[in-house]
Design an enzyme around this catalytic site. Structure first.
Site, short mmCIF file in Angstrom:
data_model
loop_
_atom_site.label_atom_id
_atom_site.label_comp_id
_atom_site.label_asym_id
_atom_site.label_seq_id
_atom_site.Cartn_x
_atom_site.Cartn_y
_atom_site.Cartn_z
N THR A 146 -4.61 -6.87 11.69
CA THR A 146 -5.03 -5.67 10.93
C THR A 146 -4.57 -4.38 11.59
OG1 THR A 146 -7.01 -6.92 10.31
CG2 THR A 146 -7.08 -4.54 9.95
N ARG A 171 2.95 -5.77 9.73
CA ARG A 171 2.07 -4.69 10.17
C ARG A 171 2.48 -4.09 11.52
NH1 ARG A 171 -3.75 -7.13 8.17
NH2 ARG A 171 -3.84 -6.01 6.20
N HIS A 220 -1.99 -5.35 2.07
CA HIS A 220 -3.23 -6.11 2.06
C HIS A 220 -2.89 -7.55 1.72
CE1 HIS A 220 -7.10 -7.73 0.83
NE2 HIS A 220 -6.47 -8.19 -0.23
N ARG A 239 -1.02 -14.14 5.46
CA ARG A 239 -1.75 -13.44 6.53
C ARG A 239 -0.92 -13.48 7.82
NH1 ARG A 239 -6.46 -10.33 5.73
NH2 ARG A 239 -7.29 -10.98 7.74
N LYS A 242 0.83 -1.21 0.00
CA LYS A 242 0.00 0.00 0.00
C LYS A 242 0.87 1.27 0.00
CE LYS A 242 -3.81 -2.21 2.61
NZ LYS A 242 -4.50 -2.19 3.92
N PHE A 290 -15.21 3.90 8.71
CA PHE A 290 -13.83 4.13 8.24
C PHE A 290 -13.66 4.00 6.73
CE2 PHE A 290 -14.12 -0.38 9.55
CZ PHE A 290 -13.68 -1.02 8.39
P1 GTP Z 1 -6.80 -5.97 4.38
O1 GTP Z 1 -5.74 -6.99 4.10
O2 GTP Z 1 -6.36 -4.55 4.07
O3 GTP Z 1 -8.12 -6.35 3.75
O4 GTP Z 1 -6.99 -5.97 5.98
P2 GTP Z 1 -7.65 -7.11 6.87
O5 GTP Z 1 -8.22 -8.21 6.00
O6 GTP Z 1 -6.66 -7.48 7.91
O7 GTP Z 1 -8.84 -6.30 7.54
P3 GTP Z 1 -10.26 -5.92 6.96
O8 GTP Z 1 -10.47 -6.52 5.61
O9 GTP Z 1 -11.26 -6.17 8.02
O10 GTP Z 1 -10.13 -4.33 6.79
C1 GTP Z 1 -9.65 -3.72 5.59
C2 GTP Z 1 -8.88 -2.46 5.97
O11 GTP Z 1 -9.79 -1.55 6.58
C3 GTP Z 1 -7.78 -2.68 6.99
O12 GTP Z 1 -6.54 -2.96 6.34
C4 GTP Z 1 -7.74 -1.37 7.73
O13 GTP Z 1 -6.92 -0.43 7.03
C5 GTP Z 1 -9.17 -0.89 7.66
N1 GTP Z 1 -9.93 -1.21 8.88
C6 GTP Z 1 -10.47 -2.42 9.22
N2 GTP Z 1 -11.12 -2.37 10.39
C7 GTP Z 1 -11.02 -1.09 10.80
C8 GTP Z 1 -11.49 -0.39 11.95
O14 GTP Z 1 -12.16 -0.93 12.85
N3 GTP Z 1 -11.17 0.95 12.05
C9 GTP Z 1 -10.45 1.58 11.09
N4 GTP Z 1 -10.17 2.88 11.25
N5 GTP Z 1 -9.99 0.96 9.99
C10 GTP Z 1 -10.26 -0.36 9.84
MG MG Z 2 -9.48 -7.85 4.33
#
Ligand code: GTP
Ligand code: MG
Length: 246
Positions: free
Chosen positions: A108, A122, A147, A102, A14, A64
């Site tokens: 996350t 991360r 991601h 992952r 990213k 968000f």
């Molecule tokens: P990705 O690999 O980016 O998809 O992340 P993830 O699979 O670990 O998490 P998820 O798909 O639930 O969320 C996608 C993205 O949204 C994350 O990478 C974060 O940047 C953002 N995000 C997720 N949950 C939250 C939250 O509760 N608050 C905020 N501010 N951002 C969030």
């Molecule tokens: Mg995700």
């Protein structure tokens, strides 16, 4: 190649990783020596809103979401330098690809990543406070550097969203392809079989396409219910396109 070897996952490096010069570090963490996985595809993408919206479709409507889209399109990190707004997209392939990446990425939330999984990618991320014009905190953004697909279903959806079959070497393609026989044009969220002013040619006869995309295009053209919408199919053909319709 057997089915286990063909497992694939999408990784996005990213804009915060680019801005902080962490690409080399991230790729070294994901390298074959650490992960046992191989590169199957790679591309540098100036992400438009349509692609970002499709990628994070499951989060539409969440508080968000707007900040997440501004993050993925690079606006958050390069507000004044549009040419620097890039994401590097990869397909990694090999047994257990999804779970392995992952785990290397970590939780996350970067604060949780530092606490629970020191050394994960991360753990180098940042929680950014979002403020209104008066300086009041109105939310936060999780800048977590990469991601990684979370399930096999998501990996397939995401790889087909970011990559065309020809972006991946033939022997490494994990999903069925088909040779297209029509011209398909896209303009203002609409699909047509002939060129209109301002339309972009998505596909021409002879192009290799994901079979599921072609099935969706045929249904969309006939106005029948389709498993995905036109933007889901069109987004990858508009990657790095400069034209108005994007
Ligand atoms: P990705 O690999 O980016 O998809 O992340 P993830 O699979 O670990 O998490 P998820 O798909 O639930 O969320 C996608 C993205 O949204 C994350 O990478 C974060 O940047 C953002 N995000 C997720 N949950 C939250 C939250 O509760 N608050 C905020 N501010 N951002 C969030
Ligand atoms: Mg995700």
């Amino acid at each position: 190649m057997n089915k286990k070897e063909l497992e694939q996952t999408l990784v996005l490096i990213k804009p915060d990783a680019l801005k902080n010069s962490l690409i080399g570090y991230v790729l070294s963490q994901l390298s074959e020596v650490h992960s046992g996985l191989r590169f199957a595809g790679a591309k540098i993408v100036q992400v438009n809103r349509m692609l970002a919206d499709q990628h994070y479709a499951e989060h539409r409507g969440k508080v968000f979401f707007p900040a997440l889209i501004d993050y993925l399109i690079g606006l958050a990190h390069y507000p004044n330098d549009p040419w620097k707004r890039r994401v590097i997209a990869f397909v990694f392939q090999g047994p257990g690809a999804i779970v392995k990446i992952r785990a290397i990425a970590g939780p996350t939330n970067p604060d949780e990543a530092r606490e629970k999984s020191p050394g994960c990618i991360r753990a180098l991320g940042t929680i950014v406070q979002l403020k209104d014009a008066s300086g009041n905190v109105i939310g936060e953004r999780m800048d977590n550097l990469i991601h990684a697909s979370s399930t096999k279903t998501e990996a397939e959806r995401e790889i087909k969203l970011w990559f065309k079959p020809n972006d991946i070497p033939p022997l490494m393609r994990a999903y069925p392809t088909e040779v297209n026989k029509e011209y398909y044009y896209f303009n203002d969220k609409k699909l047509s079989l002939s060129h209109e002013p301002g339309s972009v040619c998505l596909l021409a006869p002879g192009d290799y396409v994901w079979k599921s995309d072609l099935e969706a295009l045929r249904l969309i053209y006939k106005g029948r219910p389709s498993p995905c919408n036109i933007e889901t199919v069109a987004a990858k053909y508009l990657i790095n396109e400069e034209r108005e319709t994007v």
